[in-house]
Design a protein around this motif. Structure first.
Motif, PDB file in Angstrom:
ATOM      1  N   CYS A 146       0.680  -1.226   0.120  1.00  0.00           N
ATOM      2  CA  CYS A 146      -0.166   0.121   0.072  1.00  0.00           C
ATOM      3  C   CYS A 146       0.844   1.355   0.003  1.00  0.00           C
ATOM      4  O   CYS A 146       1.954   1.167   0.338  1.00  0.00           O
ATOM      5  CB  CYS A 146      -0.931   0.198   1.134  1.00  0.00           C
ATOM      6  SG  CYS A 146       0.059   0.205   2.930  1.00  0.00           S
TER       7      CYS A 146
ATOM      8  N   CYS B 107      -6.579   1.459   2.630  1.00  0.00           N
ATOM      9  CA  CYS B 107      -5.666   0.778   2.570  1.00  0.00           C
ATOM     10  C   CYS B 107      -5.756  -0.533   1.723  1.00  0.00           C
ATOM     11  O   CYS B 107      -6.455  -1.368   2.198  1.00  0.00           O
ATOM     12  CB  CYS B 107      -5.089   0.481   3.915  1.00  0.00           C
ATOM     13  SG  CYS B 107      -3.698  -0.554   3.966  1.00  0.00           S
TER      14      CYS B 107
ATOM     15  N   CYS C 297      -3.663  -3.127   1.712  1.00  0.00           N
ATOM     16  CA  CYS C 297      -3.295  -4.252   2.484  1.00  0.00           C
ATOM     17  C   CYS C 297      -4.533  -4.429   3.372  1.00  0.00           C
ATOM     18  O   CYS C 297      -4.899  -5.812   3.603  1.00  0.00           O
ATOM     19  CB  CYS C 297      -2.066  -3.908   3.162  1.00  0.00           C
ATOM     20  SG  CYS C 297      -0.418  -3.712   2.192  1.00  0.00           S
TER      21      CYS C 297
ATOM     22  N   CYS D  11       0.810  -5.317   6.416  1.00  0.00           N
ATOM     23  CA  CYS D  11       1.508  -4.312   5.627  1.00  0.00           C
ATOM     24  C   CYS D  11       3.077  -4.898   5.921  1.00  0.00           C
ATOM     25  O   CYS D  11       3.335  -5.797   6.628  1.00  0.00           O
ATOM     26  CB  CYS D  11       1.554  -2.817   6.383  1.00  0.00           C
ATOM     27  SG  CYS D  11       0.293  -2.142   5.771  1.00  0.00           S
TER      28      CYS D  11
ATOM     29  N   CYS E 141       5.613  -1.246   2.142  1.00  0.00           N
ATOM     30  CA  CYS E 141       4.334  -0.167   2.126  1.00  0.00           C
ATOM     31  C   CYS E 141       4.963   1.006   2.503  1.00  0.00           C
ATOM     32  O   CYS E 141       6.000   1.396   2.902  1.00  0.00           O
ATOM     33  CB  CYS E 141       3.432  -0.907   3.247  1.00  0.00           C
ATOM     34  SG  CYS E 141       2.892  -2.437   2.944  1.00  0.00           S
TER      35      CYS E 141
ATOM     36  N   CYS F 145       3.842   2.913   4.698  1.00  0.00           N
ATOM     37  CA  CYS F 145       3.868   2.920   6.233  1.00  0.00           C
ATOM     38  C   CYS F 145       5.038   2.090   6.658  1.00  0.00           C
ATOM     39  O   CYS F 145       5.480   2.162   8.001  1.00  0.00           O
ATOM     40  CB  CYS F 145       2.518   2.323   6.776  1.00  0.00           C
ATOM     41  SG  CYS F 145       2.314   0.701   6.597  1.00  0.00           S
TER      42      CYS F 145
HETATM   43 ZN   LIG Z   1       0.331  -1.916   3.558  1.00  0.00          ZN
END
Ligand SMILES: [Zn+2]
Ligand SMILES: [Zn+2]
Length: 122
Positions: A62, A75, A77, A84, A88, A90
């Motif tokens: 993501c 998101c 994921c 995640c 990602c 994040c």
């Molecule tokens: Zn993710």
């Protein structure tokens, strides 16, 4: 490949389990393990090698980076109930709010994610 080395080493050990001496040349360091402080650790992928092809990564990561990253089904994921990862937006770090990410972290990783404030509250 490293995993195959380790599996081969494990098989060597099992096959020789009924003899008193382990096979000569059975140094785990030659079979996908590395030794640090007298402990064995699996050899990991080098930093510059991706574990999966880029095309696959683009399908499963993501791009969330907001304050409440991965908290909604926007998101990709979270919406597919996947955790995640470091790939990602994040980075599956402390800002990731994907419940699936939180559930797969080991205790060691959870400890690492704790901030100083968390430690004061214990
Ligand atoms: Zn993710
Ligand atoms: Zn996300």
């Amino acid at each position: 490949m490293q995993h195959v080395y380790r599996a081969h080493y494990q098989t060597l050990m099992w096959k020789s389990s009924l003899i008193s001496e382990p096979p000569e040349d059975a140094d785990p360091v030659k079979y996908g393990w590395t030794k640090r402080n007298d402990k064995l650790f699996p050899v990991m992928l080098p930093e510059n090698i991706s574990p999966v092809p880029t095309e696959i990564l683009q399908m499963i990561k993501c791009a969330c980076s907001s304050m409440r990253a991965c908290s909604t089904s926007r998101c990709s994921c979270a919406s597919t109930q996947m955790s995640c990862s470091m790939f990602c937006g994040c980075h599956a770090g402390v800002d990731c709010n994907n419940v699936n990410t939180r559930s797969i972290l080991s205790q060691e990783e959870k400890d690492e994610l704790m901030t100083d404030d968390d430690l004061h509250n214990i």
